[in-house]
Scaffold this active site. Structure first.
Site, PDB file in Angstrom:
ATOM      1  N   GLU A  98      34.457  37.051  43.619  1.00  0.00           N
ATOM      2  CA  GLU A  98      33.707  37.949  44.378  1.00  0.00           C
ATOM      3  C   GLU A  98      32.507  37.306  45.128  1.00  0.00           C
ATOM      4  O   GLU A  98      32.168  36.136  44.826  1.00  0.00           O
ATOM      5  CB  GLU A  98      32.811  38.583  43.041  1.00  0.00           C
ATOM      6  CG  GLU A  98      33.853  39.624  42.327  1.00  0.00           C
ATOM      7  CD  GLU A  98      33.025  40.406  41.238  1.00  0.00           C
ATOM      8  OE1 GLU A  98      31.691  40.375  41.174  1.00  0.00           O
ATOM      9  OE2 GLU A  98      33.742  40.914  40.293  1.00  0.00           O
TER      10      GLU A  98
ATOM     11  N   LYS B   6      40.893  35.673  42.333  1.00  0.00           N
ATOM     12  CA  LYS B   6      40.164  36.558  43.201  1.00  0.00           C
ATOM     13  C   LYS B   6      38.712  36.192  42.956  1.00  0.00           C
ATOM     14  O   LYS B   6      38.329  35.856  41.537  1.00  0.00           O
ATOM     15  CB  LYS B   6      40.388  37.919  42.844  1.00  0.00           C
ATOM     16  CG  LYS B   6      39.238  38.969  43.419  1.00  0.00           C
ATOM     17  CD  LYS B   6      39.813  40.471  43.315  1.00  0.00           C
ATOM     18  CE  LYS B   6      39.620  41.252  42.038  1.00  0.00           C
ATOM     19  NZ  LYS B   6      38.089  41.055  41.655  1.00  0.00           N
TER      20      LYS B   6
ATOM     21  N   ASP C 295      38.550  40.945  35.537  1.00  0.00           N
ATOM     22  CA  ASP C 295      37.632  40.702  34.398  1.00  0.00           C
ATOM     23  C   ASP C 295      36.948  41.825  33.988  1.00  0.00           C
ATOM     24  O   ASP C 295      36.099  42.016  32.951  1.00  0.00           O
ATOM     25  CB  ASP C 295      36.457  39.569  34.913  1.00  0.00           C
ATOM     26  CG  ASP C 295      35.619  40.136  36.273  1.00  0.00           C
ATOM     27  OD1 ASP C 295      36.242  41.326  36.628  1.00  0.00           O
ATOM     28  OD2 ASP C 295      34.867  39.583  36.560  1.00  0.00           O
ATOM     29  N   SER C 296      37.509  42.935  34.681  1.00  0.00           N
ATOM     30  CA  SER C 296      37.354  44.397  34.033  1.00  0.00           C
ATOM     31  C   SER C 296      37.728  44.349  32.672  1.00  0.00           C
ATOM     32  O   SER C 296      37.424  45.391  31.970  1.00  0.00           O
ATOM     33  CB  SER C 296      37.830  45.523  34.930  1.00  0.00           C
ATOM     34  OG  SER C 296      39.250  45.078  35.195  1.00  0.00           O
TER      35      SER C 296
ATOM     36  N   ASP D 259      41.120  37.045  37.983  1.00  0.00           N
ATOM     37  CA  ASP D 259      39.796  36.979  38.512  1.00  0.00           C
ATOM     38  C   ASP D 259      39.117  35.661  37.964  1.00  0.00           C
ATOM     39  O   ASP D 259      39.462  35.158  36.777  1.00  0.00           O
ATOM     40  CB  ASP D 259      39.046  38.036  37.830  1.00  0.00           C
ATOM     41  CG  ASP D 259      38.728  39.246  38.630  1.00  0.00           C
ATOM     42  OD1 ASP D 259      38.955  39.020  40.069  1.00  0.00           O
ATOM     43  OD2 ASP D 259      38.625  40.339  38.325  1.00  0.00           O
TER      44      ASP D 259
ATOM     45  N   GLU E 223      35.243  47.030  47.392  1.00  0.00           N
ATOM     46  CA  GLU E 223      34.981  48.001  46.453  1.00  0.00           C
ATOM     47  C   GLU E 223      33.810  48.912  46.572  1.00  0.00           C
ATOM     48  O   GLU E 223      32.779  48.248  47.136  1.00  0.00           O
ATOM     49  CB  GLU E 223      34.718  47.304  45.212  1.00  0.00           C
ATOM     50  CG  GLU E 223      34.364  48.193  43.975  1.00  0.00           C
ATOM     51  CD  GLU E 223      34.617  47.431  42.404  1.00  0.00           C
ATOM     52  OE1 GLU E 223      34.907  46.238  42.483  1.00  0.00           O
ATOM     53  OE2 GLU E 223      34.313  48.312  41.613  1.00  0.00           O
TER      54      GLU E 223
HETATM   55  O1  KIV Z   1      37.982  43.270  37.606  1.00  0.00           O
HETATM   56  C1  KIV Z   1      38.681  44.239  38.250  1.00  0.00           C
HETATM   57  O2  KIV Z   1      39.299  45.170  37.501  1.00  0.00           O
HETATM   58  C2  KIV Z   1      38.276  44.285  39.518  1.00  0.00           C
HETATM   59  C3  KIV Z   1      38.985  45.488  40.363  1.00  0.00           C
HETATM   60  C4  KIV Z   1      38.014  46.719  40.167  1.00  0.00           C
HETATM   61  C5  KIV Z   1      39.085  45.159  41.731  1.00  0.00           C
HETATM   62  O3  KIV Z   1      37.860  43.367  40.268  1.00  0.00           O
END
Ligand code: KIV
Length: 262
Positions: free
Chosen positions: A113, A111, A43-44, A82, A180
């Protein structure tokens, strides 16, 4: 890497896992035949592609769109997508719908969080056949609660909490965990004690694998130079130079040449 079994095998064999983020089909095609082991549709994307200050704007629909694009470009890579902001906090049914949409879009795993308050949701996804990668330490989706993007678990109490969270993730059935921005010593300890692979970002060299954001390690994010990022290519210089030469060629009437015309 094809399945979560390969992650477990890598940990047992002491083989490091190289993961990178990608957000579109072109990026995915570039990495498809490299030795990169797996891809994170992070989600970056909100920050590095959409130019926002944090990741909170990501929605299930947007993550599905980017996941589909990445899957088209790198169909043979293991893709983790994500779960966006709050997707794991609205109950099992909502989380299941979001994860199902991401897997239908081409992801092999999601993934999530954090774990406190939604360990049951993670366990439910795992029991439903959806592999879950955890994410502990700096949680970008909680940036407003933590007061910024900063190194986590430096104090003994926070480190103890992180150990508990990691154990809860393992108990919930996560197959791997991103660590992280935590002290390298704590990441090394967790890597040695946890039965699942740790994938570090700003967590030192002892993790079972590493993950970096595409724009950061390829030098496409000029203003962003945190200590944990190494530039493996000078993308900014290369692309700016190409753009300048293109504009100069057009302005000077040098492009296209006769052989580039029909
Ligand atoms: O969203 C993302 O790119 C991430 C990485 C920084 C692990 O969660």
């Amino acid at each position: 890497m094809k399945t979560i079994r390969d992650f477990a095998a890598a940990k047992v064999a002491g083989r490091k896992i190289a993961m990178v983020t990608a957000y579109d089909a072109g990026m995915a095609r570039l990495l498809a035949d490299t030795p990169v082991d797996c891809v994170l549709v992070g989600d970056s994307v909100m920050m590095v592609v959409h130019g926002e200050a944090d990741t909170l704007g990501a929605t299930p629909e947007l993550m599905v769109l980017h996941t589909k694009a990445v899957a088209r470009g790198a169909p043979d890579k293991f893709i983790v997508a994500d779960m966006p902001f709050l997707a794991a906090r609205k109950g099992r049914a909502h989380a299941l719908d979001c994860a199902a949409a991401l897997l239908r879009a081409g992801a092999s795993a999601v993934k999530i969080e954090g774990v406190r308050g939604h360990a049951d949701v993670i366990a439910h996804l795992v029991e439903s056949g959806i592999p879950v990668m955890g994410h502990l330490g700096l949680l970008p989706q909680s940036v407003h609660a933590t007061g910024g993007f900063r190194v986590q678990a430096k104090q003994a109490e926070a480190a103890a909490q992180l150990r508990e969270d990691a154990a809860a993730l393992v108990a919930a059935g996560a197959f791997a965990v991103v660590l992280e921005c935590i002290p390298a010593k704590l990441a090394a300890e967790l890597t040695a004690s946890l039965p699942i692979p740790t994938i570090g970002i700003g967590a030192g060299a002892k993790c079972d694998g590493q993950v970096l954001v595409w724009h950061d390690f390829l030098g496409l994010n000029p203003g962003f130079k945190p200590r944990f990022v190494r530039r493996f290519a000078d993308g900014e210089k290369t692309l700016r130079s190409g753009l300048t030469r293109y504009a100069e060629a057009v302005h000077g009437g040098k492009f296209p040449a006769a052989r580039e015309s029909f």
